[in-house]
Enzyme design. Structure first.
Site, short mmCIF file in Angstrom:
data_model
loop_
_atom_site.label_atom_id
_atom_site.label_comp_id
_atom_site.label_asym_id
_atom_site.label_seq_id
_atom_site.Cartn_x
_atom_site.Cartn_y
_atom_site.Cartn_z
N GLU A 17 10.93 7.24 -16.94
CA GLU A 17 11.41 8.62 -16.81
C GLU A 17 12.08 8.82 -15.45
OE1 GLU A 17 8.44 7.73 -17.92
OE2 GLU A 17 8.48 8.43 -19.98
N GLY A 58 0.82 -1.21 0.00
CA GLY A 58 0.00 0.00 0.00
C GLY A 58 0.85 1.26 0.00
N SER A 79 1.31 3.53 -3.41
CA SER A 79 0.80 4.54 -4.34
C SER A 79 -0.60 5.00 -3.98
CB SER A 79 0.77 3.97 -5.76
OG SER A 79 2.03 3.49 -6.13
N GLU A 122 13.24 -3.77 -4.73
CA GLU A 122 12.22 -4.07 -5.75
C GLU A 122 12.80 -3.93 -7.15
OE1 GLU A 122 8.86 -1.38 -5.70
OE2 GLU A 122 7.78 -2.52 -7.21
#
Ligand SMILES: Cc1cc2nc3c(=O)[nH]c(=O)nc-3n(C[C@H](O)[C@H](O)[C@H](O)COP(=O)(O)OP(=O)(O)OC[C@H]3O[C@@H](n4cnc5c(N)ncnc54)[C@H](O)[C@@H]3O)c2cc1C
Length: 390
Positions: A377, A127, A129, A245
């Site tokens: 990006e 949990g 974003s 990650e």
């Protein structure tokens, strides 16, 4: 730098190959190889077998089930797993919350959560974003207000992968709205998704599947002893988690399998007087993709052989960026082989083969790889500042 395997590494790799290819059920590996959806049971079954062989959480501290492996052994563990089409240990448990609890949690939290997390007796979801806090994660607005021995949590998360299967969530919450910097007032909280006030709502994706969710919190009461580490220090733990990650999602082995599957189908597809695989333009495209993948693999091995201190390396951003692009290129290759047969999706009454029908949704699904774990990006910005010093 020595990139060839030592005799010990060869023996280590061969032992892994044996376990992956004989212990994990063949039907599960076949589903992974063909890009079919895995059920919750498939993922739990494979994870538990790996854990029983000491292969689910080698990156954890040894006292909690980790392995004192060399970086090359860790690399072989993951690469061989992908090449054998074994579902990887559930990333939310093995790569994300487990290492955070092991490094920053109290002894009590470690004893309570690490064994069931390694065994996948608790399925975690991430949990982080929120609708207005993705790349700019520190802008998150979900609040946790202290009330006696509890926190009261209110807010919303989004893109929560497989929350529909989850037992617990690890959540970034704002505990100090008046902190001088937005990164300073964030904490890392653990709670049961069946707590009163938690609502999980699925999001249908462009490929037709339900892989991510919105998660809403309305006055969710969370025991304060489920806070990891110190209050308002959550940003430090989140950065540690995100580094782990990124390193894990390069996917070289997975992309090799995808290209192998694509070549197999290209060899069965007629083109002119021969097969598509014999077509010089197509063959050149495959060769270029294989070369790009080899270059990424060598870069990954270089990073692995230079990172023995166990800290996340900023080069993980290069691996994530290029790895995700090549995963997409491989799904595009398969889509092009399928051609018009890719258009009907899972339609029983149409004669086109199942693999071709699945190539369209797979292509669409893999658009996600350049967004999750930090978008392309964002990776380029990290590369520019931390590697190139711009
Ligand atoms: C399939 C999938 C699964 C996910 N699973 C989870 C999960 O389990 N848990 C979880 O917490 N999150 C999850 N996410 C969320 C993911 O981390 C975010 O989508 C990601 O961080 C991007 O945030 P955003 O979607 O808000 O896009 P935004 O941040 O709004 O970005 C939109 C666009 O703007 C660009 N952009 C943004 N900021 C900059 C900048 N500073 N410079 C240049 N360009 C910029 C981005 O690159 C992107 O192209 C998942 C996402 C996907 C797609």
């Amino acid at each position: 730098m020595k990139l060839s395997l030592s005799p010990d590494d060869v023996a280590f790799r061969d032992e892994l190959r044996k376990i992956y290819r004989t212990e994990i059920p063949a039907d599960i590996r076949e589903r992974v190889r063909n890009g079919r959806e895995l059920s919750r049971d498939d993922i739990v079954t494979a994870h538990k077998i790996l854990n029983d062989h000491g292969l689910a959480v080698p990156n954890w501290p040894v006292e909690w089930g980790g392995k004192d492996w060399t970086p090359m052994q860790r690399h072989l563990w993951q690469d061989e797993m992908q090449l054998a089409s074994v579902p990887e240990p559930l990333t939310f448990n093995a790569q994300m919350v487990g290492p955070v609890i092991a490094h920053f949690g109290s002894q009590e939290l470690k004893e309570r959560f690490l064994p069931p997390t390694a065994a996948l007796d608790i399925w975690w979801c991430q949990g982080f974003s929120e609708p207005d806090a993705g790349s700019d994660l520190a802008s998150l607005r979900t609040t946790a207000v202290r009330d006696g021995d509890s926190y009261i949590v209110n807010g919303q998360k989004i893109w929560t992968t497989l929350a529909q299967y989850a037992d617990w969530i690890f959540c970034l919450v704002r505990t100090d709205p008046n902190a001088p910097k937005k990164q300073a007032g964030i904490s890392f909280l653990l709670f049961d998704v069946k707590s009163p006030g938690v609502t999980i709502r699925p999001i249908k994706l462009i490929d037709g599947g339900y892989e991510v969710n919105e998660v809403f919190f309305e006055n969710v009461r969370v025991p304060a002893d489920q806070l990891v580490g110190e209050e308002n220090m959550g940003w430090t733990y989140a950065k540690f988690l995100l580094g782990n990650e990124r390193t894990g999602i390069t996917g070289v082995g997975r992309t090799k399998v995808k290209i192998g599957v694509a070549k197999q189908y290209a060899a069965q597809t007629k083109s002119g007087s021969g097969t598509l695989l014999e077509d010089p333009v197509f063959a050149a495209r495959v060769a270029e993709l294989e070369n790009e993948l080899l270059a990424l693999e060598l870069t990954q091995l270089r990073v692995v052989s230079n990172s023995s201190d166990g800290k996340p390396n900023p080069a993980s951003s290069v691996l994530k960026l290029r790895g995700s692009e090549l995963q997409q290129a491989a799904t595009e290759l398969l889509l092009d082989i399928a051609g018009p047969d890719a258009i009907p999706v899972e339609a029983d009454d149409i004669a086109s083969p199942g693999w071709a029908q699945r190539s369209g949704p797979a292509y669409l699904n893999y658009r996600k790889t350049t967004i999750y774990g930090g978008s392309s990006e964002v990776q380029r910005t990290i590369i520019a500042s931390t590697i190139l010093g711009l």
